[in-house]
Write a protein that holds these residues in place. Sequence first.
Motif, PDB file in Angstrom:
ATOM      1  N   VAL A 192       0.831  -1.199   0.000  1.00  0.00           N
ATOM      2  CA  VAL A 192       0.000   0.000   0.000  1.00  0.00           C
ATOM      3  C   VAL A 192       0.869   1.253   0.000  1.00  0.00           C
ATOM      4  CG1 VAL A 192      -1.633   1.354   1.392  1.00  0.00           C
ATOM      5  CG2 VAL A 192      -2.013  -1.095   1.057  1.00  0.00           C
ATOM      6  N   GLU A 193       1.902   1.264   0.836  1.00  0.00           N
ATOM      7  CA  GLU A 193       2.765   2.445   0.911  1.00  0.00           C
ATOM      8  C   GLU A 193       3.575   2.636  -0.368  1.00  0.00           C
ATOM      9  OE1 GLU A 193       5.029   1.986   4.475  1.00  0.00           O
ATOM     10  OE2 GLU A 193       3.372   2.625   5.783  1.00  0.00           O
ATOM     11  N   ALA A 194       4.041   1.548  -0.969  1.00  0.00           N
ATOM     12  CA  ALA A 194       4.821   1.655  -2.202  1.00  0.00           C
ATOM     13  C   ALA A 194       4.001   2.224  -3.346  1.00  0.00           C
ATOM     14  CB  ALA A 194       5.378   0.285  -2.585  1.00  0.00           C
ATOM     15  N   ASN A 195       2.689   1.995  -3.317  1.00  0.00           N
ATOM     16  CA  ASN A 195       1.819   2.467  -4.394  1.00  0.00           C
ATOM     17  C   ASN A 195       1.105   3.776  -4.054  1.00  0.00           C
ATOM     18  OD1 ASN A 195       1.447   0.329  -6.784  1.00  0.00           O
ATOM     19  ND2 ASN A 195       1.869  -0.786  -4.888  1.00  0.00           N
ATOM     20  N   GLY A 196       1.324   4.287  -2.851  1.00  0.00           N
ATOM     21  CA  GLY A 196       0.746   5.564  -2.471  1.00  0.00           C
ATOM     22  C   GLY A 196      -0.766   5.615  -2.516  1.00  0.00           C
ATOM     23  N   VAL A 197      -1.418   4.503  -2.199  1.00  0.00           N
ATOM     24  CA  VAL A 197      -2.883   4.453  -2.265  1.00  0.00           C
ATOM     25  C   VAL A 197      -3.468   5.068  -0.994  1.00  0.00           C
ATOM     26  CG1 VAL A 197      -4.873   2.993  -2.734  1.00  0.00           C
ATOM     27  CG2 VAL A 197      -2.619   2.272  -3.490  1.00  0.00           C
ATOM     28  N   ARG A 198      -4.439   5.965  -1.177  1.00  0.00           N
ATOM     29  CA  ARG A 198      -5.062   6.655  -0.052  1.00  0.00           C
ATOM     30  C   ARG A 198      -6.581   6.669  -0.222  1.00  0.00           C
ATOM     31  NH1 ARG A 198      -1.582   7.905   4.045  1.00  0.00           N
ATOM     32  NH2 ARG A 198      -2.481   9.974   4.442  1.00  0.00           N
ATOM     33  N   PHE A 199      -7.267   6.937   0.869  1.00  0.00           N
ATOM     34  CA  PHE A 199      -8.724   7.065   0.833  1.00  0.00           C
ATOM     35  C   PHE A 199      -9.096   8.479   0.414  1.00  0.00           C
ATOM     36  CE2 PHE A 199      -7.992   3.461   3.561  1.00  0.00           C
ATOM     37  CZ  PHE A 199      -9.027   2.584   3.247  1.00  0.00           C
ATOM     38  N   ASP A 200     -10.183   8.595  -0.356  1.00  0.00           N
ATOM     39  CA  ASP A 200     -10.630   9.907  -0.801  1.00  0.00           C
ATOM     40  C   ASP A 200     -11.228  10.699   0.362  1.00  0.00           C
ATOM     41  OD1 ASP A 200      -9.857   9.555  -3.427  1.00  0.00           O
ATOM     42  OD2 ASP A 200     -11.805   8.770  -4.071  1.00  0.00           O
ATOM     43  N   PRO A 201     -10.959  12.005   0.443  1.00  0.00           N
ATOM     44  CA  PRO A 201     -11.478  12.829   1.546  1.00  0.00           C
ATOM     45  C   PRO A 201     -12.904  13.303   1.291  1.00  0.00           C
ATOM     46  CG  PRO A 201     -10.067  14.154   0.149  1.00  0.00           C
ATOM     47  CD  PRO A 201     -10.020  12.746  -0.421  1.00  0.00           C
ATOM     48  N   VAL A 202     -13.827  12.357   1.109  1.00  0.00           N
ATOM     49  CA  VAL A 202     -15.232  12.663   0.861  1.00  0.00           C
ATOM     50  C   VAL A 202     -16.089  11.911   1.877  1.00  0.00           C
ATOM     51  CG1 VAL A 202     -14.896  13.113  -1.593  1.00  0.00           C
ATOM     52  CG2 VAL A 202     -15.392  10.779  -0.830  1.00  0.00           C
ATOM     53  N   ARG A 203     -17.349  12.289   1.977  1.00  0.00           N
ATOM     54  CA  ARG A 203     -18.245  11.677   2.970  1.00  0.00           C
ATOM     55  C   ARG A 203     -18.767  10.314   2.519  1.00  0.00           C
ATOM     56  NH1 ARG A 203     -17.990  14.346   7.946  1.00  0.00           N
ATOM     57  NH2 ARG A 203     -17.581  16.530   7.513  1.00  0.00           N
ATOM     58  N   CYS A 204     -19.235  10.245   1.286  1.00  0.00           N
ATOM     59  CA  CYS A 204     -19.821   9.006   0.771  1.00  0.00           C
ATOM     60  C   CYS A 204     -18.866   8.351  -0.221  1.00  0.00           C
ATOM     61  CB  CYS A 204     -21.150   9.286   0.081  1.00  0.00           C
ATOM     62  SG  CYS A 204     -22.436   9.951   1.153  1.00  0.00           S
ATOM     63  N   GLY A 205     -18.667   7.057  -0.080  1.00  0.00           N
ATOM     64  CA  GLY A 205     -17.854   6.338  -1.048  1.00  0.00           C
ATOM     65  C   GLY A 205     -16.369   6.619  -0.965  1.00  0.00           C
ATOM     66  N   ASN A 206     -15.881   7.028   0.204  1.00  0.00           N
ATOM     67  CA  ASN A 206     -14.466   7.368   0.332  1.00  0.00           C
ATOM     68  C   ASN A 206     -13.533   6.180   0.139  1.00  0.00           C
ATOM     69  OD1 ASN A 206     -13.683   6.202   3.191  1.00  0.00           O
ATOM     70  ND2 ASN A 206     -15.673   7.197   3.449  1.00  0.00           N
ATOM     71  N   ASP A 207     -14.065   4.970   0.277  1.00  0.00           N
ATOM     72  CA  ASP A 207     -13.223   3.775   0.191  1.00  0.00           C
ATOM     73  C   ASP A 207     -13.203   3.134  -1.191  1.00  0.00           C
ATOM     74  OD1 ASP A 207     -15.887   3.149   0.407  1.00  0.00           O
ATOM     75  OD2 ASP A 207     -15.671   1.750   2.076  1.00  0.00           O
ATOM     76  N   VAL A 208     -14.018   3.613  -2.125  1.00  0.00           N
ATOM     77  CA  VAL A 208     -14.149   2.963  -3.428  1.00  0.00           C
ATOM     78  C   VAL A 208     -12.831   2.985  -4.195  1.00  0.00           C
ATOM     79  CG1 VAL A 208     -15.295   3.034  -5.673  1.00  0.00           C
ATOM     80  CG2 VAL A 208     -16.617   3.423  -3.586  1.00  0.00           C
ATOM     81  N   ALA A 209     -12.259   4.164  -4.383  1.00  0.00           N
ATOM     82  CA  ALA A 209     -11.034   4.282  -5.171  1.00  0.00           C
ATOM     83  C   ALA A 209      -9.879   3.544  -4.507  1.00  0.00           C
ATOM     84  CB  ALA A 209     -10.675   5.752  -5.379  1.00  0.00           C
ATOM     85  N   PHE A 210      -9.772   3.633  -3.180  1.00  0.00           N
ATOM     86  CA  PHE A 210      -8.702   2.923  -2.476  1.00  0.00           C
ATOM     87  C   PHE A 210      -8.738   1.441  -2.787  1.00  0.00           C
ATOM     88  CE2 PHE A 210      -7.165   0.370   1.035  1.00  0.00           C
ATOM     89  CZ  PHE A 210      -5.947   0.944   1.350  1.00  0.00           C
TER      90      PHE A 210
END
Length: 303
Positions: free
Chosen positions: A167-185
């Motif tokens: 996860v750290e090597a790919n720089g994946v983070r959660f979106d700073p939004v209220r709904c669906g913040n985990d989708v892109a991660f």
Amino acid sequence: MRFSLIVPHYEDADRLDRLLRSVPVARDDIEVIVVDDCSPDQAALDALRVSWPGVRWCSTRENAGAGVARNVGLDAARGRWLVFADSDDEFLPGAFETFDRTLRPDDDLVYFLAEAVQEADGAPSVRSEWVNERVIEYAHSPDEEARQELCLQHIVPWAKAYSRAFVEANGVRFDPVRCGNDVAFNVLAAMRAGRLRTEVIPVYRVYRRSESLTADMSEAAFMERFRIDRSLSQRLAAMGVRRGRSATGQMLLSLRYGPGTALRVWWLAICSPMKIEWVRIFDVGRWRRFFVNQRRDAQERIK
């Protein structure tokens, strides 16, 4: 440290206590990181801090949603494996022993199964059906099509174990939004994973509650989720992934919010890399099944 369990929390101390009681907190190779998103009732949380001194208690700088809270947890994590949980759910007995037994040193991401129940009466819920089907399908037929379906459609962070180094090597983070913040991660990490596996073993119990954020079917919440999927499809296209997130279900759902919203959603979907299954849209049988499933889901949300 073997495991870092990251839990975002907001104003729900009783359910958080239930979750913590399902975790072997006394193990010295598990760190539990609870990130409070500036809950108004700090007195209830202070009492919980006293009861659970082995937990690492963190906080967001301001109330910003579960995505920001999870990112605070990522920054604090020290474990070999990242495990996520929502504060109103719980782990099944023996979950971490299952992780001990099944995780391999070269894994990037491993999916497990989840059990779903309705909190109001303990009846079975349909909430985990879709993600479980993707896990089982890939376990039985681990071909490229099933892998893509798993990566693109399994959009929740629970019932998984991530390699923190990956996860750290790919720089994946959660979106700073209220709904669906985990989708892109979840989708971006899965698409980048070199070593991805499934284990057809239940480790997690997710609860269906009428007042939870996932039950918010307002037009604003729907549009935020749609914008996240559209943005994600654009990011996937930039990575060279030809197939984006499906827009078909959202195009159908948009009809419930009136012609203005529907026209906007349909136009934005058509002018994006999102996948549109036109055959499904004009298939009356599929419409019938879609709305039956939506009705089942809606009935659970109001209990």
